[in-house]
Structure formats: structure tokens, C-alpha cells
Design a protein around this motif. Structure first.
Motif, PDB file in Angstrom:
ATOM      1  N   GLU A 267       0.831  -1.204   0.000  1.00 54.00           N
ATOM      2  CA  GLU A 267       0.000   0.000   0.000  1.00 54.00           C
ATOM      3  C   GLU A 267       0.871   1.263   0.000  1.00 54.00           C
ATOM      4  OE1 GLU A 267      -2.994   2.132   3.084  1.00 54.00           O
ATOM      5  OE2 GLU A 267      -3.376   0.004   2.697  1.00 54.00           O
ATOM      6  N   ASN A 268       1.984   1.206   0.719  1.00 51.05           N
ATOM      7  CA  ASN A 268       2.866   2.371   0.816  1.00 51.05           C
ATOM      8  C   ASN A 268       3.681   2.634  -0.444  1.00 51.05           C
ATOM      9  OD1 ASN A 268       2.244   3.294   3.450  1.00 51.05           O
ATOM     10  ND2 ASN A 268       3.454   1.642   4.307  1.00 51.05           N
ATOM     11  N   VAL A 269       3.945   1.608  -1.247  1.00 51.04           N
ATOM     12  CA  VAL A 269       4.803   1.804  -2.423  1.00 51.04           C
ATOM     13  C   VAL A 269       4.043   1.944  -3.728  1.00 51.04           C
ATOM     14  CG1 VAL A 269       6.761   0.630  -1.339  1.00 51.04           C
ATOM     15  CG2 VAL A 269       5.253  -0.653  -2.887  1.00 51.04           C
ATOM     16  N   THR A 270       2.771   1.590  -3.741  1.00 50.15           N
ATOM     17  CA  THR A 270       2.012   1.709  -4.983  1.00 50.15           C
ATOM     18  C   THR A 270       1.447   3.116  -5.120  1.00 50.15           C
ATOM     19  OG1 THR A 270       0.089   0.746  -3.876  1.00 50.15           O
ATOM     20  CG2 THR A 270       1.414  -0.729  -5.235  1.00 50.15           C
ATOM     21  N   PRO A 271       1.292   3.578  -6.348  1.00 54.75           N
ATOM     22  CA  PRO A 271       0.744   4.915  -6.570  1.00 54.75           C
ATOM     23  C   PRO A 271      -0.679   5.041  -6.041  1.00 54.75           C
ATOM     24  CG  PRO A 271       1.653   4.016  -8.591  1.00 54.75           C
ATOM     25  CD  PRO A 271       1.644   2.910  -7.585  1.00 54.75           C
ATOM     26  N   HIS A 272      -1.078   6.255  -5.774  1.00 53.56           N
ATOM     27  CA  HIS A 272      -2.426   6.545  -5.284  1.00 53.56           C
ATOM     28  C   HIS A 272      -3.467   5.869  -6.163  1.00 53.56           C
ATOM     29  CE1 HIS A 272      -5.605   8.747  -3.335  1.00 53.56           C
ATOM     30  NE2 HIS A 272      -6.019   9.224  -4.493  1.00 53.56           N
ATOM     31  N   GLU A 273      -4.365   5.136  -5.550  1.00 54.78           N
ATOM     32  CA  GLU A 273      -5.432   4.400  -6.230  1.00 54.78           C
ATOM     33  C   GLU A 273      -4.892   3.411  -7.264  1.00 54.78           C
ATOM     34  OE1 GLU A 273      -8.133   7.313  -7.807  1.00 54.78           O
ATOM     35  OE2 GLU A 273      -8.807   7.936  -5.831  1.00 54.78           O
ATOM     36  N   ASN A 274      -3.637   2.999  -7.101  1.00 54.74           N
ATOM     37  CA  ASN A 274      -2.973   2.074  -8.035  1.00 54.74           C
ATOM     38  C   ASN A 274      -3.068   2.544  -9.485  1.00 54.74           C
ATOM     39  OD1 ASN A 274      -2.046   0.242  -6.072  1.00 54.74           O
ATOM     40  ND2 ASN A 274      -4.098  -0.588  -5.917  1.00 54.74           N
ATOM     41  N   LYS A 275      -3.116   3.842  -9.657  1.00 57.47           N
ATOM     42  CA  LYS A 275      -3.215   4.430 -10.993  1.00 57.47           C
ATOM     43  C   LYS A 275      -1.811   4.680 -11.540  1.00 57.47           C
ATOM     44  CE  LYS A 275      -5.407   8.158 -13.516  1.00 57.47           C
ATOM     45  NZ  LYS A 275      -6.167   9.407 -13.429  1.00 57.47           N
TER      46      LYS A 275
ATOM     47  N   GLY B  81       7.224  11.417 -19.680  1.00 60.42           N
ATOM     48  CA  GLY B  81       8.155  10.299 -19.804  1.00 60.42           C
ATOM     49  C   GLY B  81       8.620   9.704 -18.486  1.00 60.42           C
ATOM     50  N   VAL B  82       8.177  10.249 -17.354  1.00 60.22           N
ATOM     51  CA  VAL B  82       8.560   9.742 -16.035  1.00 60.22           C
ATOM     52  C   VAL B  82       7.362   9.021 -15.420  1.00 60.22           C
ATOM     53  CG1 VAL B  82       9.390  10.343 -13.726  1.00 60.22           C
ATOM     54  CG2 VAL B  82      10.201  11.638 -15.709  1.00 60.22           C
TER      55      VAL B  82
ATOM     56  N   GLU C 197      10.189   9.953  -7.682  1.00 59.83           N
ATOM     57  CA  GLU C 197      10.352   9.329  -6.365  1.00 59.83           C
ATOM     58  C   GLU C 197       9.468   8.094  -6.203  1.00 59.83           C
ATOM     59  OE1 GLU C 197      10.120  10.358  -1.626  1.00 59.83           O
ATOM     60  OE2 GLU C 197      10.245  12.002  -3.048  1.00 59.83           O
ATOM     61  N   GLN C 198       8.199   8.179  -6.632  1.00 59.43           N
ATOM     62  CA  GLN C 198       7.317   6.999  -6.537  1.00 59.43           C
ATOM     63  C   GLN C 198       7.831   5.869  -7.416  1.00 59.43           C
ATOM     64  OE1 GLN C 198       3.332   8.364  -7.521  1.00 59.43           O
ATOM     65  NE2 GLN C 198       2.717   8.033  -5.402  1.00 59.43           N
ATOM     66  N   ARG C 199       8.324   6.201  -8.602  1.00 58.49           N
ATOM     67  CA  ARG C 199       8.873   5.192  -9.510  1.00 58.49           C
ATOM     68  C   ARG C 199      10.033   4.464  -8.849  1.00 58.49           C
ATOM     69  NH1 ARG C 199      12.414   8.014 -13.519  1.00 58.49           N
ATOM     70  NH2 ARG C 199      13.525   8.169 -11.562  1.00 58.49           N
TER      71      ARG C 199
ATOM     72  N   PHE D 201       8.832   2.258  -5.901  1.00 62.23           N
ATOM     73  CA  PHE D 201       8.141   1.075  -6.423  1.00 62.23           C
ATOM     74  C   PHE D 201       9.147   0.075  -6.996  1.00 62.23           C
ATOM     75  CE2 PHE D 201       5.479  -1.032  -9.738  1.00 62.23           C
ATOM     76  CZ  PHE D 201       4.528  -1.585  -8.897  1.00 62.23           C
ATOM     77  N   CYS D 202      10.111   0.577  -7.734  1.00 60.03           N
ATOM     78  CA  CYS D 202      11.141  -0.282  -8.329  1.00 60.03           C
ATOM     79  C   CYS D 202      11.942  -1.004  -7.238  1.00 60.03           C
ATOM     80  CB  CYS D 202      12.061   0.563  -9.205  1.00 60.03           C
ATOM     81  SG  CYS D 202      13.326  -0.378 -10.051  1.00 60.03           S
ATOM     82  N   LEU D 203      12.353  -0.279  -6.212  1.00 60.62           N
ATOM     83  CA  LEU D 203      13.091  -0.914  -5.114  1.00 60.62           C
ATOM     84  C   LEU D 203      12.257  -1.980  -4.419  1.00 60.62           C
ATOM     85  CD1 LEU D 203      15.084   2.000  -3.465  1.00 60.62           C
ATOM     86  CD2 LEU D 203      16.001  -0.035  -4.572  1.00 60.62           C
TER      87      LEU D 203
END
Length: 83
Positions: free
Chosen positions: A22-30, A36-37, A44-46, A49-51
Motif C-alpha cells: 500500500e505504501n509503495v504503490t501509486p495513489h489508487e494504483n493508478k 516520460g517519467v 520518487e514513486q517510480r 516502487f522499483c526498489l
């Protein structure tokens, strides 16, 4: 402490908790793309999430799924490991 600071990828993968996810996925899993980012303009979210994904799969598997050229590039970037 940011969430990814506690998720240090290791050789073997480790499970993620529902709270971690829940903490690493984007808001509403959108999934969004900002000029291009992935996820947000700062990246930062990317990165977080990648880590989390590499933490979950482990470094061994991450390296295994990389294309040959990427593995070679990673090896060059890491040098001889004296750092």
C-alpha cells in the motif's frame, strides 16, 4: 524514514506485507506517465516502487531477467566492487 530505506534488496527475495504494498504503490494504483517519467514528475514513486519489486524478487532474479547488454552495463557500473 522513507519506505524504501527499510527495503534493502538482498540476494534472495523477501515477501512484502500488505502495508508495504500500500505504501509503495501509486495513489489508487493508478499508473501515470508525466513527460516520460512513471508515476510522478519527481520520479520518487517510480524509484520506491522499483526498489520494492527488486526487494521482493531478490537481486539474483533481477540480474537473471536482465538482457545480456544490461547485465554487462551493470557489471561495468559496479566495477570491481572495491567501494
Amino acid at each position: 524514514m522513507r519506505i524504501h530505506e527499510k527495503m534493502e534488496p538482498t540476494k534472495e527475495g523477501k515477501p512484502l506485507t500488505a502495508s508495504d504494498w500500500e505504501n509503495v504503490t501509486p495513489h489508487e494504483n493508478k499508473l501515470e506517465l508525466w513527460d516520460g517519467v512513471a508515476f510522478d514528475p519527481s520520479g520518487e514513486q517510480r524509484d520506491t516502487f522499483c526498489l520494492a519489486l527488486i526487494y521482493n524478487m531478490g537481486l539474483d532474479h533481477f540480474i537473471e531477467i536482465l538482457p545480456d547488454y544490461s547485465r554487462k552495463s551493470l557489471k561495468e557500473l559496479l566495477g570491481n566492487g572495491d567501494d
